[in-house]
Design a protein around this motif. Sequence first.
Motif, PDB file in Angstrom:
ATOM      1  N   THR A 160       1.321   2.981   5.378  1.00 40.39           N
ATOM      2  CA  THR A 160       1.377   1.750   4.597  1.00 40.39           C
ATOM      3  C   THR A 160       0.068   1.490   3.867  1.00 40.39           C
ATOM      4  N   CYS A 161      -0.013   0.378   3.218  1.00 35.49           N
ATOM      5  CA  CYS A 161      -1.138   0.116   2.312  1.00 35.49           C
ATOM      6  C   CYS A 161      -1.495  -1.372   2.351  1.00 35.49           C
ATOM      7  N   VAL A 162      -2.780  -1.685   2.162  1.00 31.09           N
ATOM      8  CA  VAL A 162      -3.232  -3.079   2.109  1.00 31.09           C
ATOM      9  C   VAL A 162      -4.076  -3.253   0.851  1.00 31.09           C
ATOM     10  N   ASP A 163      -3.833  -4.348   0.134  1.00 30.64           N
ATOM     11  CA  ASP A 163      -4.591  -4.614  -1.090  1.00 30.64           C
ATOM     12  C   ASP A 163      -5.807  -5.482  -0.763  1.00 30.64           C
ATOM     13  N   TRP A 164      -7.012  -4.899  -0.873  1.00 34.35           N
ATOM     14  CA  TRP A 164      -8.246  -5.691  -0.687  1.00 34.35           C
ATOM     15  C   TRP A 164      -8.786  -6.010  -2.071  1.00 34.35           C
ATOM     16  N   ILE A 165      -8.166  -7.015  -2.660  1.00 34.16           N
ATOM     17  CA  ILE A 165      -8.419  -7.278  -4.085  1.00 34.16           C
ATOM     18  C   ILE A 165      -9.874  -7.648  -4.354  1.00 34.16           C
ATOM     19  N   ASP A 166     -10.505  -8.394  -3.443  1.00 30.43           N
ATOM     20  CA  ASP A 166     -11.886  -8.813  -3.680  1.00 30.43           C
ATOM     21  C   ASP A 166     -12.850  -7.635  -3.648  1.00 30.43           C
ATOM     22  N   ASP A 167     -12.507  -6.595  -2.879  1.00 31.90           N
ATOM     23  CA  ASP A 167     -13.369  -5.402  -2.809  1.00 31.90           C
ATOM     24  C   ASP A 167     -12.963  -4.367  -3.858  1.00 31.90           C
ATOM     25  N   ASN A 168     -11.921  -4.678  -4.637  1.00 31.22           N
ATOM     26  CA  ASN A 168     -11.337  -3.724  -5.578  1.00 31.22           C
ATOM     27  C   ASN A 168     -10.990  -2.403  -4.883  1.00 31.22           C
ATOM     28  N   GLN A 169     -10.371  -2.516  -3.728  1.00 32.17           N
ATOM     29  CA  GLN A 169      -9.989  -1.319  -2.976  1.00 32.17           C
ATOM     30  C   GLN A 169      -8.567  -1.462  -2.437  1.00 32.17           C
TER      31      GLN A 169
END
Lengths: 174, 614
Positions: A55-64
């Motif tokens: 699966t996948c997690v969006d760490w938008i603040d880290d742009n990762q």
Amino acid sequence: MTNSMSNLVKILESFNPFVEEIDEKEIKITVSPDKVVAVLETLKANGYSHLSLMTCVDWIDDNQLELVYILFSWEDGGKFLVSTRIDRSNPKFVTVKELWPVARFYEREIHEFFGVEFEGNDDMKPLFLELWDERPPLRKDFDPRDYSRKKFPDREYEKDVIKEAKIFRGEING
Amino acid sequence: MAMQELPKKDFFAPLKAWKFLGKRPVTIEVPNKVKREASDRYRGFHINDWSKCIGCGTCSKICPTDAITMVEVPGLVRDHGKLPQRPVIDYGRCSFCALCVDICTTGSLQMTREYIHVSDDAEDYVYMPTEKGLNAKRGLYEHGKAPLGWIKDENSDILDLVRVKMPMEEPEVRVKSFIEIVKGYSKEQAQQEAARCVGCGICTYTCPEHMDIPQYIESIYKGDLEEGLRWLYRTNPLSMVCGRVCTHRCESSCSVGVRGEPVAIRWLKRYIIDNVPFEEYDRILNIRPEKKGKSVGIIGSGPAGLSAAYFLSTMGYDVTIYEANARPGGVMRYGIPRYRLPDEALDKDIAFIEALGVKILVNTKVGQEIGFDEIAKKHDAVFISTGFGLGRSTRVPGTDHPNVKQALPMLKMIRDYLRGDGPKPPVPRKLIVIGGGNVAMDISRSMARLQTMEYGEVNVHTLSLERSFEEMPADMDEIEEALEEGVEFHPGWGPIEIVIEDDEVKGARFKKCLRVFDENHRFNPQFDENNQIFIEADMVIEAIGQAPDYSYLPQELQEKLEFVRGRIKTNEYNQTAIEWLFAGGDIVHGPDIIHGVADGYAAAKGIDMYLSKK
């Protein structure tokens, strides 16, 4: 962690992992992207042969984007979560379908919902969504309400909902 | 309609389908064609318990498909903590995600296991959920009989029901001095607390001054304190004071407080003011009104007077405040103890009002230093907000002894002493306080501090007619903190006499109070004369209420004014029977600071209307 798990963690030390013990039978191993396949192979060769989930997690603040592989051992019931973070603006990774054929579908799903390309896996047809024309919907900057408004304009209803509710509640006779 | 286009039909499509003709179906047929029940946790059609629902609209805000609209229901009343509206759900949009159920502040909105509803009339897909649920067509259950499906549990509950703990001074430490008890939130704490707000705005309706509470809380969450300050000053120039000692009725109506602890609205307000430097106020608030060339005189610099002065000067009027005491602030300066409201907190609020050009003439008692007529002649309109400055006495035998004191003058003496303006107040070894309101708490706790500083121990007995802490008008926080500091409470006792021997106070005798109010909710205490106690003390302080002092008003004006139980009657703009005379604060409404601020605001609007016409 169990003895066999701690032995495995020792073997994995050469990959410079960040190790978190989630509970007695669950360990999270975070490594840099280039080490992921080698770590997965090592675990697979040591009993963790079942890919329970990818699966996948969006760490938008880290742009990762974080990719997570959950491996399960039928021998001691333990779980290893192998995690790595990749660049969010150009998310590319390698396929692991050679290790686990089922990964083909997980990768298709992650591609569909997070927009990650998996090199070596050419089958990136949509798995769930129909005629999707927006950014991948599990990215945190996807606005479901905005999408919903755009795609499904409001309908004007004529029914007197208040009257109906009051009839249902027995406040007035219908 | 921007419906999605379907893919172009393949020319050979029908042929392709034929190849499945001979195959066995993959799907399983429902046994005996019975409609199957959904699983226990199924997210089916909603029900909404109207007796629990407060119309906060949080379900509507969170809905990711914009399927929920709040609709006002005629016949529902706008009550404390309740809005007369209920959600309407459009099942043409709903995706059955259950976020509305998971965030519902009251738990009134739930989902059933009903999932079948077949109709070719689009009007059948919009509905206002009630206790009975959707009257599903061809559904599984009889109307109103569908069992519950998805129920939120502690894992799915989205609301954060627990308040961020406020750092406070420990009781053993604080009773030794008048140091401020509440220390205030850090940035992280404030943002975490702000994140608990659902932005329903029910608090705004409850607040007498209708402050923009969800707006300034959102500013804190975003980290934009300048915007937060602008929201505060839109309605309240005494935010630093209110951020500390407001009676915070808003919190009692907070929708998060229905199931959990209400958002700490008062302390969040304080956080903004504590963290914006005063030097920045002028730039941020940028108040530059056009001068109107008219002036207003205000008598009394308490909450109502200062509030009126602020709003009038933002409209361009010249304002002069006449204050009898040496410092401005009224009850905020001389009544509320320093451990709750330090001088510095008040100074910042007042400094900004003065910076707008408001003149405050202290040591100017109307009727002595200056006549009322002179003020009336000098200004185009006058606003009076002189408060309830006189103490009331129980008038039981012995109350005329010099060691039987009134709470307000004692509180004033203590505050003056602490800031070096006056002599040390007398500190008794043993004290009786009579009263169950916040003033009684203030004087009990102040004297407990002085006793600790003087003798190292607390000996304060506080007696009230009210028979329980719940019945006492004081805030529960105040009572709890007083208990922690060593004050002894005796609820349910009424004074008989102050016992005096050799011209010295020895204590007081009390009789058991059986009830305070009669059937008509009138104050009419009844006592058991046979059940009496004696409590030893060398001083008694009475804190049973305050009264107004109108002696500064000339007789002919007093005759023209209408009084209702000691208070001046005004219209909604705080205008009295004399058109150029406006009044507010305790002498009109009471009972707290925020009502005073609201009066000042209403009066400023009224004065502006009156002077614009003139």
